[in-house]
Design a protein around this motif. Structure first.
Motif, PDB file in Angstrom:
ATOM      1  N   GLY A  25       0.858  -1.093  -0.075  1.00  0.00           N
ATOM      2  CA  GLY A  25      -0.003  -0.058  -0.019  1.00  0.00           C
ATOM      3  C   GLY A  25       0.945   1.268   0.165  1.00  0.00           C
ATOM      4  N   GLY A  26       1.917   1.323  -0.623  1.00  0.00           N
ATOM      5  CA  GLY A  26       2.864   2.234  -0.448  1.00  0.00           C
ATOM      6  C   GLY A  26       3.226   2.764   0.849  1.00  0.00           C
ATOM      7  N   SER A  27       3.174   2.056   1.949  1.00  0.00           N
ATOM      8  CA  SER A  27       3.560   2.539   3.131  1.00  0.00           C
ATOM      9  C   SER A  27       4.378   1.582   3.679  1.00  0.00           C
ATOM     10  CB  SER A  27       2.146   2.795   4.015  1.00  0.00           C
ATOM     11  OG  SER A  27       2.483   3.191   5.423  1.00  0.00           O
ATOM     12  N   VAL A  28       3.901   0.692   4.635  1.00  0.00           N
ATOM     13  CA  VAL A  28       4.728  -0.126   5.562  1.00  0.00           C
ATOM     14  C   VAL A  28       5.622  -1.259   4.784  1.00  0.00           C
ATOM     15  CG1 VAL A  28       4.697  -1.922   7.188  1.00  0.00           C
ATOM     16  CG2 VAL A  28       3.126  -0.071   7.438  1.00  0.00           C
ATOM     17  N   SER A  29       6.804  -1.415   5.222  1.00  0.00           N
ATOM     18  CA  SER A  29       7.690  -2.263   4.195  1.00  0.00           C
ATOM     19  C   SER A  29       7.978  -3.383   5.361  1.00  0.00           C
ATOM     20  CB  SER A  29       8.766  -1.693   3.620  1.00  0.00           C
ATOM     21  OG  SER A  29       9.690  -2.408   2.802  1.00  0.00           O
ATOM     22  N   THR A  30       8.234  -4.597   4.744  1.00  0.00           N
ATOM     23  CA  THR A  30       8.839  -5.982   5.258  1.00  0.00           C
ATOM     24  C   THR A  30      10.143  -6.407   4.602  1.00  0.00           C
ATOM     25  OG1 THR A  30       6.614  -6.501   6.185  1.00  0.00           O
ATOM     26  CG2 THR A  30       8.277  -8.182   6.518  1.00  0.00           C
ATOM     27  N   LEU A  31      11.215  -6.298   5.376  1.00  0.00           N
ATOM     28  CA  LEU A  31      12.286  -7.215   4.800  1.00  0.00           C
ATOM     29  C   LEU A  31      12.583  -8.582   5.391  1.00  0.00           C
ATOM     30  CD1 LEU A  31      15.075  -6.749   3.577  1.00  0.00           C
ATOM     31  CD2 LEU A  31      16.061  -6.252   5.516  1.00  0.00           C
ATOM     32  N   THR A  32      12.420  -9.579   4.449  1.00  0.00           N
ATOM     33  CA  THR A  32      12.392 -10.716   4.961  1.00  0.00           C
ATOM     34  C   THR A  32      13.655 -11.376   4.532  1.00  0.00           C
ATOM     35  OG1 THR A  32      10.194 -11.160   4.667  1.00  0.00           O
ATOM     36  CG2 THR A  32      11.467 -13.188   4.604  1.00  0.00           C
ATOM     37  N   ILE A  33      14.403 -12.292   5.562  1.00  0.00           N
ATOM     38  CA  ILE A  33      15.847 -12.986   5.283  1.00  0.00           C
ATOM     39  C   ILE A  33      15.454 -14.173   5.724  1.00  0.00           C
ATOM     40  CG2 ILE A  33      18.041 -13.212   5.791  1.00  0.00           C
ATOM     41  CD1 ILE A  33      17.954 -10.501   7.359  1.00  0.00           C
ATOM     42  N   GLN A  34      15.652 -15.310   4.695  1.00  0.00           N
ATOM     43  CA  GLN A  34      15.276 -16.784   4.899  1.00  0.00           C
ATOM     44  C   GLN A  34      16.375 -17.380   5.153  1.00  0.00           C
ATOM     45  OE1 GLN A  34      13.294 -16.919   0.823  1.00  0.00           O
ATOM     46  NE2 GLN A  34      11.578 -17.777   1.576  1.00  0.00           N
ATOM     47  N   ARG A  35      16.324 -18.447   5.914  1.00  0.00           N
ATOM     48  CA  ARG A  35      17.474 -19.414   6.067  1.00  0.00           C
ATOM     49  C   ARG A  35      18.581 -18.510   6.908  1.00  0.00           C
ATOM     50  NH1 ARG A  35      15.712 -20.607   1.259  1.00  0.00           N
ATOM     51  NH2 ARG A  35      17.518 -19.614   0.335  1.00  0.00           N
ATOM     52  N   THR A  36      18.691 -17.691   7.704  1.00  0.00           N
ATOM     53  CA  THR A  36      19.519 -16.659   7.959  1.00  0.00           C
ATOM     54  C   THR A  36      21.037 -17.364   8.206  1.00  0.00           C
ATOM     55  OG1 THR A  36      18.855 -17.100  10.326  1.00  0.00           O
ATOM     56  CG2 THR A  36      18.045 -15.336   9.261  1.00  0.00           C
ATOM     57  N   GLN A  37      21.907 -16.675   8.069  1.00  0.00           N
ATOM     58  CA  GLN A  37      23.430 -17.192   8.333  1.00  0.00           C
ATOM     59  C   GLN A  37      23.897 -16.257   9.322  1.00  0.00           C
ATOM     60  OE1 GLN A  37      24.670 -20.004   6.647  1.00  0.00           O
ATOM     61  NE2 GLN A  37      22.530 -20.309   6.226  1.00  0.00           N
ATOM     62  N   GLN A  38      25.092 -16.619   9.941  1.00  0.00           N
ATOM     63  CA  GLN A  38      25.843 -15.660  11.037  1.00  0.00           C
ATOM     64  C   GLN A  38      26.183 -14.373  10.368  1.00  0.00           C
ATOM     65  OE1 GLN A  38      28.584 -18.455  12.576  1.00  0.00           O
ATOM     66  NE2 GLN A  38      27.167 -18.737  14.292  1.00  0.00           N
ATOM     67  N   GLU A  39      26.526 -14.411   8.983  1.00  0.00           N
ATOM     68  CA  GLU A  39      27.069 -13.149   8.363  1.00  0.00           C
ATOM     69  C   GLU A  39      25.884 -12.096   8.264  1.00  0.00           C
ATOM     70  OE1 GLU A  39      27.599 -16.321   7.136  1.00  0.00           O
ATOM     71  OE2 GLU A  39      27.059 -16.240   5.000  1.00  0.00           O
ATOM     72  N   ASP A  40      24.668 -12.855   8.236  1.00  0.00           N
ATOM     73  CA  ASP A  40      23.419 -11.729   8.281  1.00  0.00           C
ATOM     74  C   ASP A  40      23.558 -10.773   9.556  1.00  0.00           C
ATOM     75  OD1 ASP A  40      21.453 -14.311   6.684  1.00  0.00           O
ATOM     76  OD2 ASP A  40      22.996 -13.060   5.726  1.00  0.00           O
ATOM     77  N   SER A  41      24.081 -11.157  10.515  1.00  0.00           N
ATOM     78  CA  SER A  41      23.983 -10.376  11.828  1.00  0.00           C
ATOM     79  C   SER A  41      24.489  -8.952  11.664  1.00  0.00           C
ATOM     80  CB  SER A  41      24.948 -10.954  12.707  1.00  0.00           C
ATOM     81  OG  SER A  41      24.575 -12.286  13.148  1.00  0.00           O
ATOM     82  N   ALA A  42      23.814  -7.974  11.697  1.00  0.00           N
ATOM     83  CA  ALA A  42      24.018  -6.587  11.519  1.00  0.00           C
ATOM     84  C   ALA A  42      22.729  -5.733  12.070  1.00  0.00           C
ATOM     85  CB  ALA A  42      24.038  -6.553  10.049  1.00  0.00           C
ATOM     86  N   VAL A  43      22.992  -4.391  11.879  1.00  0.00           N
ATOM     87  CA  VAL A  43      21.829  -3.714  12.187  1.00  0.00           C
ATOM     88  C   VAL A  43      21.056  -3.129  10.784  1.00  0.00           C
ATOM     89  CG1 VAL A  43      21.059  -1.191  13.063  1.00  0.00           C
ATOM     90  CG2 VAL A  43      22.862  -2.505  14.078  1.00  0.00           C
ATOM     91  N   TYR A  44      20.090  -3.313  10.856  1.00  0.00           N
ATOM     92  CA  TYR A  44      19.298  -3.178   9.608  1.00  0.00           C
ATOM     93  C   TYR A  44      18.397  -1.676   9.803  1.00  0.00           C
ATOM     94  CZ  TYR A  44      20.652  -7.561   7.953  1.00  0.00           C
ATOM     95  OH  TYR A  44      21.311  -8.661   7.522  1.00  0.00           O
ATOM     96  N   LEU A  45      18.731  -0.849   8.885  1.00  0.00           N
ATOM     97  CA  LEU A  45      18.251   0.366   8.902  1.00  0.00           C
ATOM     98  C   LEU A  45      17.431   0.854   7.857  1.00  0.00           C
ATOM     99  CD1 LEU A  45      21.671   2.193   9.688  1.00  0.00           C
ATOM    100  CD2 LEU A  45      19.654   2.124  11.199  1.00  0.00           C
ATOM    101  N   CYS A  46      16.141   1.502   8.173  1.00  0.00           N
ATOM    102  CA  CYS A  46      15.157   1.739   7.254  1.00  0.00           C
ATOM    103  C   CYS A  46      15.141   3.426   7.007  1.00  0.00           C
ATOM    104  CB  CYS A  46      13.638   1.245   7.597  1.00  0.00           C
ATOM    105  SG  CYS A  46      12.477   1.819   6.446  1.00  0.00           S
ATOM    106  N   ALA A  47      14.763   3.816   5.977  1.00  0.00           N
ATOM    107  CA  ALA A  47      14.857   5.240   5.694  1.00  0.00           C
ATOM    108  C   ALA A  47      13.720   5.552   4.654  1.00  0.00           C
ATOM    109  CB  ALA A  47      16.057   5.900   5.164  1.00  0.00           C
ATOM    110  N   SER A  48      13.133   7.010   4.950  1.00  0.00           N
ATOM    111  CA  SER A  48      12.202   7.166   3.974  1.00  0.00           C
ATOM    112  C   SER A  48      12.451   8.524   3.568  1.00  0.00           C
ATOM    113  CB  SER A  48      10.740   7.213   4.498  1.00  0.00           C
ATOM    114  OG  SER A  48      10.492   8.127   5.557  1.00  0.00           O
ATOM    115  N   ARG A  49      11.845   8.944   2.455  1.00  0.00           N
ATOM    116  CA  ARG A  49      12.135  10.415   1.964  1.00  0.00           C
ATOM    117  C   ARG A  49      10.949  10.785   1.062  1.00  0.00           C
ATOM    118  NH1 ARG A  49      14.016  11.728  -3.336  1.00  0.00           N
ATOM    119  NH2 ARG A  49      14.103   9.582  -3.945  1.00  0.00           N
TER     120      ARG A  49
END
Lengths: 114, 111
Positions: free
Chosen positions: A71-95
Protein backbone atom coordinates in the motif's frame (compact mmCIF):
# COMPACT_ATOMS: atom_id res chain seq x y z
CA UNK A 1 4.64 8.93 15.47
CA UNK A 2 6.49 11.62 13.64
CA UNK A 3 9.52 9.59 12.62
CA UNK A 4 10.39 6.33 10.92
CA UNK A 5 9.76 3.39 13.20
CA UNK A 6 11.18 -0.11 12.98
CA UNK A 7 10.35 -3.32 14.77
CA UNK A 8 11.61 -5.27 16.49
CA UNK A 9 14.46 -3.19 17.88
CA UNK A 10 16.44 -6.36 18.55
CA UNK A 11 16.08 -9.83 17.12
CA UNK A 12 18.06 -12.91 18.07
CA UNK A 13 17.54 -15.97 15.93
CA UNK A 14 19.13 -19.30 15.22
CA UNK A 15 20.97 -20.03 12.03
CA UNK A 16 18.60 -21.37 9.39
CA UNK A 17 15.50 -19.61 10.69
CA UNK A 18 13.56 -16.99 8.72
CA UNK A 19 13.12 -13.46 10.09
CA UNK A 20 10.90 -10.53 9.17
CA UNK A 21 11.84 -6.95 9.90
CA UNK A 22 9.27 -4.19 9.72
CA UNK A 23 9.54 -0.53 8.78
CA UNK A 24 6.87 2.16 9.14
CA UNK A 25 7.96 5.19 7.14
CA UNK A 26 6.93 8.75 7.76
CA UNK A 27 3.40 9.27 6.51
CA UNK A 28 3.33 10.64 3.00
CA UNK A 29 6.92 9.74 2.16
CA UNK A 30 6.97 8.11 -1.25
CA UNK A 31 10.46 6.62 -1.15
CA UNK A 32 11.60 3.90 1.22
CA UNK A 33 15.06 2.41 1.58
CA UNK A 34 16.63 -0.49 3.42
CA UNK A 35 20.31 -0.46 4.40
CA UNK A 36 22.34 -2.68 6.64
CA UNK A 37 25.29 -1.80 8.79
CA UNK A 38 27.88 -4.29 9.92
CA UNK A 39 31.38 -3.97 11.30
CA UNK A 40 33.00 -5.53 8.29
CA UNK A 41 31.00 -3.93 5.49
CA UNK A 42 29.93 -0.57 6.87
CA UNK A 43 26.63 0.85 5.64
CA UNK A 44 25.30 -0.92 2.56
CA UNK A 45 22.28 -0.18 0.40
CA UNK A 46 19.89 -3.10 0.06
CA UNK A 47 16.68 -2.08 -1.70
CA UNK A 48 14.72 1.03 -2.70
CA UNK A 49 10.99 1.55 -3.26
CA UNK A 50 9.58 4.61 -5.01
CA UNK A 51 5.83 4.92 -5.25
CA UNK A 52 4.34 2.28 -7.50
CA UNK A 53 7.51 1.73 -9.50
CA UNK A 54 9.33 -1.58 -9.50
CA UNK A 55 11.77 -1.65 -6.58
CA UNK A 56 15.51 -1.34 -7.08
CA UNK A 57 16.74 -4.63 -5.61
CA UNK A 58 20.30 -4.30 -6.81
CA UNK A 59 21.77 -4.17 -3.31
CA UNK A 60 20.27 -7.39 -1.98
CA UNK A 61 23.21 -9.70 -1.20
CA UNK A 62 21.51 -12.99 -2.06
CA UNK A 63 18.16 -14.48 -3.01
CA UNK A 64 17.56 -15.23 0.66
CA UNK A 65 16.74 -11.54 1.03
CA UNK A 66 13.46 -10.05 -0.14
CA UNK A 67 11.33 -7.05 0.69
CA UNK A 68 7.90 -5.79 -0.05
CA UNK A 69 6.05 -2.59 0.52
CA UNK A 70 2.32 -2.84 0.93
CA UNK A 71 0.00 0.00 0.00
CA UNK A 72 2.91 2.35 -0.51
CA UNK A 73 3.52 2.50 3.22
CA UNK A 74 4.77 -0.24 5.54
CA UNK A 75 7.66 -2.37 4.35
CA UNK A 76 8.85 -5.79 5.43
CA UNK A 77 12.35 -7.13 4.86
CA UNK A 78 12.50 -10.91 4.98
CA UNK A 79 15.65 -12.95 5.38
CA UNK A 80 15.24 -16.67 4.78
CA UNK A 81 17.52 -19.35 6.17
CA UNK A 82 19.55 -16.83 8.14
CA UNK A 83 23.31 -17.15 8.31
CA UNK A 84 25.71 -15.77 10.90
CA UNK A 85 27.02 -13.24 8.38
CA UNK A 86 23.52 -11.74 8.24
CA UNK A 87 24.07 -10.37 11.74
CA UNK A 88 23.94 -6.59 11.43
CA UNK A 89 21.83 -3.54 12.13
CA UNK A 90 19.14 -3.16 9.48
CA UNK A 91 18.18 0.44 8.89
CA UNK A 92 15.13 1.76 7.11
CA UNK A 93 14.83 5.27 5.71
CA UNK A 94 12.13 7.24 3.95
CA UNK A 95 12.11 10.37 1.84
CA UNK A 96 9.35 12.62 0.58
CA UNK A 97 8.98 13.24 -3.13
CA UNK A 98 9.86 16.89 -2.66
CA UNK A 99 13.04 16.20 -0.73
CA UNK A 100 16.32 17.41 -2.16
CA UNK A 101 17.82 14.10 -1.20
CA UNK A 102 17.74 13.98 2.58
CA UNK A 103 16.67 10.63 3.98
CA UNK A 104 15.02 10.12 7.35
CA UNK A 105 16.26 7.06 9.17
CA UNK A 106 14.61 4.81 11.70
CA UNK A 107 16.41 3.51 14.80
CA UNK A 108 17.22 0.19 13.16
CA UNK A 109 16.77 -3.47 14.02
CA UNK A 110 19.79 -5.24 15.47
CA UNK A 111 19.77 -8.80 14.13
CA UNK A 112 21.92 -11.44 15.77
CA UNK A 113 22.12 -14.87 14.19
CA UNK A 114 23.51 -17.51 16.52
CA UNK B 1 29.79 -0.56 -3.72
CA UNK B 2 30.54 2.30 -1.36
CA UNK B 3 31.60 5.56 -2.84
CA UNK B 4 32.16 7.80 0.11
CA UNK B 5 35.34 7.11 1.95
CA UNK B 6 36.24 9.17 4.95
CA UNK B 7 39.81 9.39 6.02
CA UNK B 8 39.87 6.64 8.66
CA UNK B 9 39.97 8.76 11.76
CA UNK B 10 39.03 8.61 15.36
CA UNK B 11 39.17 12.18 16.59
CA UNK B 12 39.47 13.03 20.23
CA UNK B 13 39.24 16.73 20.95
CA UNK B 14 38.59 19.07 23.82
CA UNK B 15 35.27 20.82 24.14
CA UNK B 16 35.39 24.15 22.33
CA UNK B 17 37.87 22.99 19.70
CA UNK B 18 37.01 22.49 16.04
CA UNK B 19 36.71 19.06 14.42
CA UNK B 20 37.39 18.46 10.73
CA UNK B 21 36.56 15.31 8.78
CA UNK B 22 37.24 14.52 5.14
CA UNK B 23 35.51 12.36 2.59
CA UNK B 24 36.41 11.29 -0.92
CA UNK B 25 34.31 9.62 -3.58
CA UNK B 26 34.77 8.10 -6.99
CA UNK B 27 31.96 8.94 -9.40
CA UNK B 28 29.72 11.83 -10.44
CA UNK B 29 27.24 12.91 -7.83
CA UNK B 30 24.01 14.87 -7.53
CA UNK B 31 24.76 15.78 -3.96
CA UNK B 32 26.79 14.79 -0.93
CA UNK B 33 25.30 14.50 2.53
CA UNK B 34 26.65 14.19 6.05
CA UNK B 35 24.92 12.17 8.73
CA UNK B 36 25.55 11.66 12.43
CA UNK B 37 25.02 8.41 14.27
CA UNK B 38 24.89 7.93 18.00
CA UNK B 39 25.26 4.57 19.69
CA UNK B 40 25.31 2.62 16.42
CA UNK B 41 21.64 3.10 15.64
CA UNK B 42 19.64 5.58 13.54
CA UNK B 43 21.34 8.21 11.43
CA UNK B 44 20.45 11.87 11.61
CA UNK B 45 20.84 14.06 8.56
CA UNK B 46 23.09 17.05 9.16
CA UNK B 47 23.64 18.86 5.90
CA UNK B 48 23.38 18.38 2.14
CA UNK B 49 25.54 20.07 -0.47
CA UNK B 50 24.70 19.93 -4.14
CA UNK B 51 27.23 19.24 -6.85
CA UNK B 52 27.08 22.84 -8.06
CA UNK B 53 27.78 24.24 -4.58
CA UNK B 54 31.22 24.69 -3.07
CA UNK B 55 30.47 25.56 0.52
CA UNK B 56 27.50 25.47 2.84
CA UNK B 57 26.88 26.41 6.45
CA UNK B 58 24.33 25.24 8.97
CA UNK B 59 24.75 26.47 12.52
CA UNK B 60 28.14 25.25 13.73
CA UNK B 61 28.59 23.06 10.66
CA UNK B 62 30.51 24.01 7.56
CA UNK B 63 30.78 21.66 4.63
CA UNK B 64 32.88 22.10 1.51
CA UNK B 65 32.75 20.23 -1.74
CA UNK B 66 35.46 20.02 -4.39
CA UNK B 67 34.07 18.11 -7.35
CA UNK B 68 37.35 18.33 -9.24
CA UNK B 69 39.05 16.40 -6.44
CA UNK B 70 35.92 14.43 -5.60
CA UNK B 71 36.26 15.32 -1.96
CA UNK B 72 34.35 17.00 0.83
CA UNK B 73 35.08 18.18 4.33
CA UNK B 74 32.89 18.70 7.37
CA UNK B 75 33.93 21.19 10.02
CA UNK B 76 32.24 21.35 13.39
CA UNK B 77 33.14 24.54 15.19
CA UNK B 78 33.16 25.10 18.94
CA UNK B 79 32.54 21.41 19.64
CA UNK B 80 30.40 20.25 22.53
CA UNK B 81 30.30 16.98 24.44
CA UNK B 82 26.97 16.28 22.73
CA UNK B 83 28.78 16.24 19.36
CA UNK B 84 30.37 12.92 20.36
CA UNK B 85 29.18 10.53 17.65
CA UNK B 86 30.12 8.84 14.40
CA UNK B 87 29.92 11.00 11.29
CA UNK B 88 29.29 9.57 7.82
CA UNK B 89 29.41 11.14 4.41
CA UNK B 90 27.07 9.74 1.79
CA UNK B 91 26.93 10.38 -1.92
CA UNK B 92 23.81 10.49 -4.04
CA UNK B 93 25.20 9.55 -7.40
CA UNK B 94 23.94 11.00 -10.64
CA UNK B 95 20.88 9.16 -11.86
CA UNK B 96 20.74 7.07 -8.72
CA UNK B 97 18.44 7.30 -5.76
CA UNK B 98 20.43 5.41 -3.20
CA UNK B 99 23.10 6.68 -0.84
CA UNK B 100 26.60 5.26 -0.81
CA UNK B 101 28.13 5.71 2.62
CA UNK B 102 31.68 6.05 3.76
CA UNK B 103 33.10 4.17 6.68
CA UNK B 104 32.56 6.93 9.21
CA UNK B 105 34.60 9.00 11.62
CA UNK B 106 34.33 8.52 15.35
CA UNK B 107 34.51 11.87 17.14
CA UNK B 108 34.90 12.11 20.90
CA UNK B 109 34.55 15.51 22.51
CA UNK B 110 36.04 15.63 25.98
CA UNK B 111 34.26 18.00 28.37
Amino acid sequence: GAGVSQSPSNKVTEKGKDVELRCDPISGHTALYWYRQSLGQGLEFLIYFQGNSAPDKSGLPSDRFSAERTGGSVSTLTIQRTQQEDSAVYLCASRPRTSGGEQFFGPGTRLTVL
Amino acid sequence: SQQGEEDPQALSIQEGENATMNCSYKTSINNLQWYRQNSGRGLVHLILIRSNEREKHSGRLRVTLDTSKKSSSLLITASRAADTASYFCATDASGNNRLAFGKGNQVVVIP
